[in-house]
Design a protein around this motif. Sequence first.
Motif, PDB file in Angstrom:
ATOM      1  N   MET A 229       0.654 -39.438 -21.240  1.00 50.13           N
ATOM      2  CA  MET A 229      -0.692 -39.921 -20.927  1.00 50.13           C
ATOM      3  C   MET A 229      -1.612 -38.719 -20.827  1.00 50.13           C
TER       4      MET A 229
ATOM      5  N   GLU B 140       3.439 -42.517  -9.156  1.00 48.41           N
ATOM      6  CA  GLU B 140       2.012 -42.662  -8.936  1.00 48.41           C
ATOM      7  C   GLU B 140       1.492 -41.664  -7.902  1.00 48.41           C
TER       8      GLU B 140
ATOM      9  N   ALA C  78      -2.141 -47.220 -17.138  1.00 51.03           N
ATOM     10  CA  ALA C  78      -0.927 -46.608 -16.594  1.00 51.03           C
ATOM     11  C   ALA C  78       0.079 -47.674 -16.185  1.00 51.03           C
TER      12      ALA C  78
END
Length: 863
Positions: A203, A433, A182
């Motif tokens: 992702m 995040e 990531a």
Amino acid sequence: MNRFIASPASNGNSRITAVLGPTNTGKTHLAVERLCGHTSGMIGFPLRLLAREVYEKVVAAKGAASVALITGEEKIVPPGARWFLCTVESMPLDREVAFMAIDEGQMGADPERGHVFTDRLLRARGYAETMILGSETLRPLIRKLIPEAEIITRPRFSTLAYAGPKKLSRLPHRTAIVAFTAAEVYAIAEMLRRQKGGAAVVMGSLSPRTRNAQVAMYQSGEVDYLVATDAIGMGLNMDITHVAFAALGKFDGKRQRRLTLSEMAQIAGRAGRHQRDGTFGTVQLGSEANCSFTPEEIEGLEEHRFEPLTHLVWRNTDLDFSSLPKLVAAMDARTPRPELVRSDDAIDLGVLKRLAGEPWVMERASSRTLGERGLFRLWQACSLPDYRKTGVEAHTRLVGRVFRHLTEGRGHLPDAWIAAEIAHLDRMTGDVEAIADRIAAARTWTYIAHRPDWLDNPAHWAERTRALEDRLSDALHGALTQRFVDRRTAVLLKDLKARGVSAHVLIEADGGVAVDGEVIGRLDGFRFTADAAARAGEQRLLLAAAERHLSRELGARAKRLAEAGDADFTLDFDGSLPPRLLWQGARVAVLRKGRDALTPRVELDRAVSALGPDDRRRVQERLERFVGEAIAHVAAPLAKVQALRAEVSAPARGLIVQLVEGLGVLAREHVAEQLVGVTRTDRQALSRCGVRMGPLHLFVPALLRPEPTRWRLALWAVASELTSLPPLPAPGRVSLSGAAVEAPANVLLVAGFWRLGQGKDAIAVRIDMVDRLSRHIHERRDGRAPFMPDPNWASTLGLSQDGLARLLRALGYRPRLVDGAPHFAWAGPRPAIRRSAPADEVVPPARGNEASPFASLAAMMRR
């Protein structure tokens, strides 16, 4: 041994087909077609994203009432569902369907998830047809494990060619950059935002809603680049021309290793679509290449030649729930065939082994009351996925709490606990995040909500968790877009490369300029100012876009200016130099020194000078005409005076010349010699033309009004080639004090003021008011006899009593006390006011006049 391979749904007549080949062969499309051609069917996919994508296609063909979607976190199962789209782990194998398909069968060799794929390859069967989709590397294992399967090879529709390493700035449009962490994905996306305007991010950990929003942004062309993990290798269909590897190695959970050739092919094969060729290569992120393909790897990828798989990962699915040791032993059973190897302990087995050492778990799992149901519930709890990747230790604590609740009371999870956890996650703030971590946590509760035997009200919690994940997904999409997409830069880059395509340019009423909806700056008149918030590198793009798209608008504005009336033009002058000419409030030119004060030169603003020759000429001519007409209007009284030169004597003609040069204001002391020769007839002629001969100045009263004064000051400053001026007197002021009087005497004179004194105590009075005061005094006094000042004089002149006394002294009057009251008497003009009176002018103290309105004035006169 056959029990490990036999399918309870198979009646021995099922046709088994293995469709093998590289990517871009249409294998998934073929499976979907076969699915829809049967009365019922099921497909297991490696990703819930792919399951959701195909689900939507089948719903469009068959209707939502007949199609089901089953993943770990999402379950849509209508009562009459006949076609099922699932993740491999979530396939309901107890349902009998006519068609069964397993996608990406080569995933059976994956150390973590391979055992699930292997189980489905060996056991999942449709009673009419079974299809296994995968890479050519599966061929030898299919021959050995499923000899009855018919193998069909699907060639790639287009070619895949190696394009070599490229710098990030040189990557072609419609490129996917693949990284394996990531952190790398985010770093590359940030670089693309700065250089290319941004990128979409894909992702495997993204929710379907977020992934779809990011892919839609890429597919629509809003961004030309996609940064992804190897999740794009699992059949996601996107319009990708080139695949660039940011690395050729990844951490597989145990060690950092180089990608296998088949893994490289799975990812690189996303380039190209149907019969359109694709390319692959690497991207250089630093001064040196960070990765490179070997010649053997390049040849293998282009020719689709890979080492065949030699084994699949296997785990026993025939579990014994009679006791905890037997369950663990069953999980550790040996493989039935040499082509099958035991998987490493997955997190579910690792959690089970840790909990098996807890006395309370052993007690509840072997409880006579619960029987095998207790051990089965323990295994169910251990199967809870670790979406947050917290590790075995932390995940064991969560699973232990779930199992404790499942073996207490009515065997359901408490609503209060679930509500508290969901409320804690229901926050849309934070960076990418933080929101992604909340989505991962929300997936845990979404998974739990789809276990109806764990909850009192599963439908309620399924709706709550789905809504939460949707909100977090939208927030994550917004955060990703805000962080990694600079839409304005993307629009401008595309615009600069466009040929023959005109972008939509909008100029707002306030001057804001937008290209295809993105604000690039402001247009004030002819001056474009790039958005101040733009980065240094982006400023060049904004200016280039303005130059490209505003030329037509600037030409139209030049035409409107040339045809504008005088009301659209103004002189902008508040003391700052040079004086500016405004058109509709926007600066278009400045005044520079010309032949004389009344004929300044008009210098076009730099932005206007960039116009074409014809437009520039028209603007120049219109502005010169405005300035000439404005000066002619303002200076009309001077023109009238100039016309007298043929009618008056030589001294009067010299006086007129100096009065015009002084722009209507002249100190008598400077023309004393000419005044001696001016006849009475000359004075009468000058008076008829508006010239006032005051006690200390000659002036034209009409030119002392605010607007003529502003123009005169501007013209005088330009003619004198001054570079700065003090603040100008406010319009309407008749006297000045303090800092306003610190201007040079010649500036104050042109402004129409007479300064008395020096330093901080100086004052200035407008010369026409001084003349008016002189006339009042002349009418009031009787020769040299003392007179009392009118109490209204000070307020009319905006002076204090001390200031009025100083003005009277400067005009030649001396203070006298008559019967104790302050008076003034004519004593002749004085050259300048002094700080203190001479000794012979000292006035004795007043007696009994403190109550008089002039008492303070009398006290000041004694100084």
